[in-house]
Design an enzyme around this catalytic site. Structure first.
Site, PDB file in Angstrom:
ATOM      1  N   TYR A  81       0.930  -1.262  -0.126  1.00 38.06           N
ATOM      2  CA  TYR A  81       0.060  -0.039  -0.004  1.00 38.06           C
ATOM      3  C   TYR A  81       0.732   1.349   0.102  1.00 38.06           C
ATOM      4  CZ  TYR A  81      -0.139  -0.311   5.229  1.00 38.06           C
ATOM      5  OH  TYR A  81       0.232  -0.451   6.614  1.00 38.06           O
ATOM      6  N   GLU A  82       0.181   2.435  -0.311  1.00 41.87           N
ATOM      7  CA  GLU A  82       0.767   3.628  -0.180  1.00 41.87           C
ATOM      8  C   GLU A  82       1.681   3.842  -1.438  1.00 41.87           C
ATOM      9  OE1 GLU A  82       0.354   6.825   0.339  1.00 41.87           O
ATOM     10  OE2 GLU A  82      -0.692   5.750   1.892  1.00 41.87           O
TER      11      GLU A  82
END
Ligand SMILES: Cc1cc2nc3c(=O)[nH]c(=O)nc-3n(C[C@H](O)[C@H](O)[C@H](O)COP(=O)(O)OP(=O)(O)OC[C@H]3O[C@@H](n4cnc5c(N)ncnc54)[C@H](O)[C@@H]3O)c2cc1C
Length: 597
Positions: free
Chosen positions: A440-441
């Site tokens: 993620y990110e």
């Protein structure tokens, strides 16, 4: 049951002796962060993480979050009172501006807390972490009224924050986003659409949740140039800050996932919910990037944090577990077998993790100090140089610390043999929790593309040229010192590998973008390994000085020097492998047709 001890002393050594945080006494908030006060703050941070957050890590994983038929979500037992303790201690607003109720202390200290809390309980730490990220975006791009209304309760922890980018058809490629924003004629907008995978999207820790939502205004240009950012509170807020009616946003379900079970990952449905534009229309991605950059550093810390806690437990186990005898003969003849720490291969695993963790912590703190300089210095040249370094290193920190953080969690699990695979020892949780940080990110492949495609060429390569110059100056400054030779010479060779790789990209990537794409992942790790080597050079220089200045630290400092040598001898040679891959280009990789895979 695993245990955790916050690395307070190592962090203080890095801040005070290696990075000389006292140099920055003229920056706002730094005068208050004397070595004594910093020591006290880190001591308190460590205590909260060890005594309150860590004991909830395994139970939070086992029990997870629960969604109820009315759409409400409860977090695991103990999370609510732990959040009260965290918020009540002022940790969310540690470095937030005092005018909104924050303490204005250096952001570097917030990064330290972010590591400690993520080691103790990564799933828990995401609730305050996302709130801090949302606050950063709000404080940079919000109107004065928005800041006044939303920032103080978020800093207090009465309200928390989220970031809403992802939709079922839109992950990496935000241009595909379809959530709609329609002006209602009263200054507000009606937001309609579905967001998925929203961390901390719904929970019982705070009385309100401030969602920052990317949506497309009617008639906005297609692609990323038509995206705007909106504040969408779970409960509408009256002009005096009191809570009004429930807004049209709800949690449709929570995901069953591999790790971080204590954090609610929600499908969020926006049904004509009331939203307020932040910053300019169609410039939402720009505003969201403030939150994303902050979150990337936070995620980098998650990688380091899992590596650290897994290492601590593996080390304790290696000192206790009796199996086999040392190759040079029994080290503990009175025991039935020697502890496994006598075996070179076990030492390899432990030292690879230790040598990574200590330099990665230094690099992350150095980046946090750059963020402080970029935001607080009165000197425009210093601000620009710090911002360049931070921009260059943010994707490297996110990509490298989370990749290696996961590898290290697996390595620490390996030290336990079969017991590492059994749940009660807690090692498999570290592996499961660490895995998401690579995804993620912005998945790590995207971090690598950001580095090679945007950060390297920016301003004619100004940031990477400054990196080379500063690296050469650092190494040149120590080259006459005989005691520094084991560190300086390998670092020079690695820096030369990075220069060759950068030159190859300059010559081969413009005409053929696949060369840049194919090289990007190795380049990110090559740059990361060189940055860690430069940190080890700084640590070694500080350790040599400290040994003389404070002889009582000699043994500890000798251990730093040995670890630095291990990094140079056994980990840094990886740079030549990365360089060889980079200069092989993209032709072979791209020649295989999809149906031939
Ligand atoms: C537990 C969890 C929590 C999350 N929390 C949040 C949150 O709070 N808010 C939020 O908005 N989102 C959140 N996400 C979403 C997360 O950020 C996305 O999953 C991630 O950005 C990747 O998007 P995707 O899953 O659609 O993968 P895709 O975009 O489909 O990518 C699939 C793969 O292809 C690669 N790829 C894609 N495009 C390219 C390209 N152009 N070049 C090279 N490689 C490419 C990617 O690197 C990846 O490996 C969360 C996800 C999870 C699982």
């Amino acid at each position: 049951m695993p245990s955790y001890k916050a690395p307070v002393d190592d962090t203080l050594f890095l801040l005070n002796d290696v990075l000389n945080i006292q140099r920055f006494g003229n920056l706002e908030g730094f005068a208050d962060a004397s070595p004594d006060l910093t020591g006290q703050i880190l001591g308190e941070a460590g205590k909260l993480c060890e005594e309150v957050l860590a004991p909830l890590n395994a139970s939070g994983d086992a029990n997870g979050c629960k969604r109820h038929p009315d759409g409400s979500v409860t977090t695991p037992a103990g999370f609510k009172s732990a959040f009260e303790a965290y918020a009540g201690g002022g940790w969310i607003g540690l470095s937030a501006p005092p005018e909104y109720g924050g303490q204005g202390l250096p952001y570097s200290l917030t990064m330290v807390m972010s590591e400690f809390a993520s080691s103790a309980n990564m799933a828990f730490a995401m609730y305050p972490g996302l709130t801090q990220g949302a606050l950063a975006a709000l404080l940079t791009h919000g109107s004065p009224e928005q800041k006044k209304l939303y920032a103080p309760p978020m800093i207090e922890g009465r309200w928390t924050g989220t970031m809403n980018l992802t939709e079922p058809q839109c992950g990496t490629d935000l241009g595909l986003l379809t959530t709609k924003a329609v002006p209602r004629g009263d200054g507000a907008y009606a937001i309609t659409g579905q967001k998925i995978f929203i961390s901390a999207g719904e929970h019982d820790l705070s009385e309100n949740i401030i969602h920052l939502v990317l949506a497309r205004l009617e008639g906005a240009p297609a692609g990323v140039k038509g995206i705007s950012l909106f504040i969408v509170p779970k409960v509408l807020v009256n002009a005096d800050g009191s809570l009004g009616q429930r807004n049209g946003v709800s949690c449709g379900s929570i995901e069953e996932k591999m790790g971080i079970h204590g954090n609610a990952t929600c499908v969020m449905n926006y049904d004509g919910a009331t939203g307020y534009l932040i910053g300019e229309a169609n410039r939402g991605l720009n505003a969201m990037f403030v939150m994303m950059n902050e979150a990337r550093l936070g995620v980098a810390m998650q990688g380091l944090a899992q590596s650290e806690v897994a290492y601590q437990n593996a080390l304790a186990y290696a000192k206790e577990r009796l199996q086999g005898r040392a190759l040079t003969g029994p080290k503990y003849p009175e025991k039935k077998a020697d502890p496994i720490i006598v075996h070179p291969d076990v030492r390899r695993m432990l030292l690879e993790i230790k040598a990574f963790n200590e330099a990665a912590r230094a690099l992350a703190l150095s980046a946090a100090l750059d963020s402080d300089i970029a935001h607080r210095s009165g000197d425009p040249a210093a601000r620009q140089a710090a911002d360049d370094r931070l921009g260059l290193l943010t994707p490297v920190l996110k990509g490298m610390l989370t990749d290696v953080g996961f590898e290290n969690a697996v390595k620490a699990q390996q030290v336990f043999g079969g017991h590492g695979y059994i749940r009660e020892w807690g090692m498999e949780q570290f592996v499961r929790d660490a895995r998401i940080a690579m995804i993620y990110e912005g998945a790590n492949g995207i971090q690598a593309l950001d580095l090679v495609g945007r950060k390297l060429p920016r301003e004619g390569g100004r940031a990477i040229m400054a990196f080379f110059k500063e690296g050469a100056e650092l190494l040149g400054g120590h080259s006459a010192n005989e005691a520094m030779k084991p560190f300086v010479a390998p670092a020079q060779a690695a820096l030369a590998d990075l220069q060759k790789a950068s030159m190859w990209l300059m010559q081969n990537a413009m005409a053929k973008p696949d060369n840049a794409g194919a090289a990007s992942y190795d380049y990110m790790h090559l740059l990361g390994r060189v940055a860690l080597a430069l940190m080890w050079v700084k640590i070694a220089a500080a350790a040599l000085e400290k040994q003389v200045r404070e002889p009582e630290t000699a043994a500890l400092m000798e251990a730093k020097l040995t670890t630095a040598r291990f990094y140079m001898e056994r980990m840094l040679p990886e740079t030549s492998l990365r360089l060889a891959r980079i200069v092989s280009g993209a032709d072979t990789m791209m020649s295989l047709a999809p149906e031939m895979f």
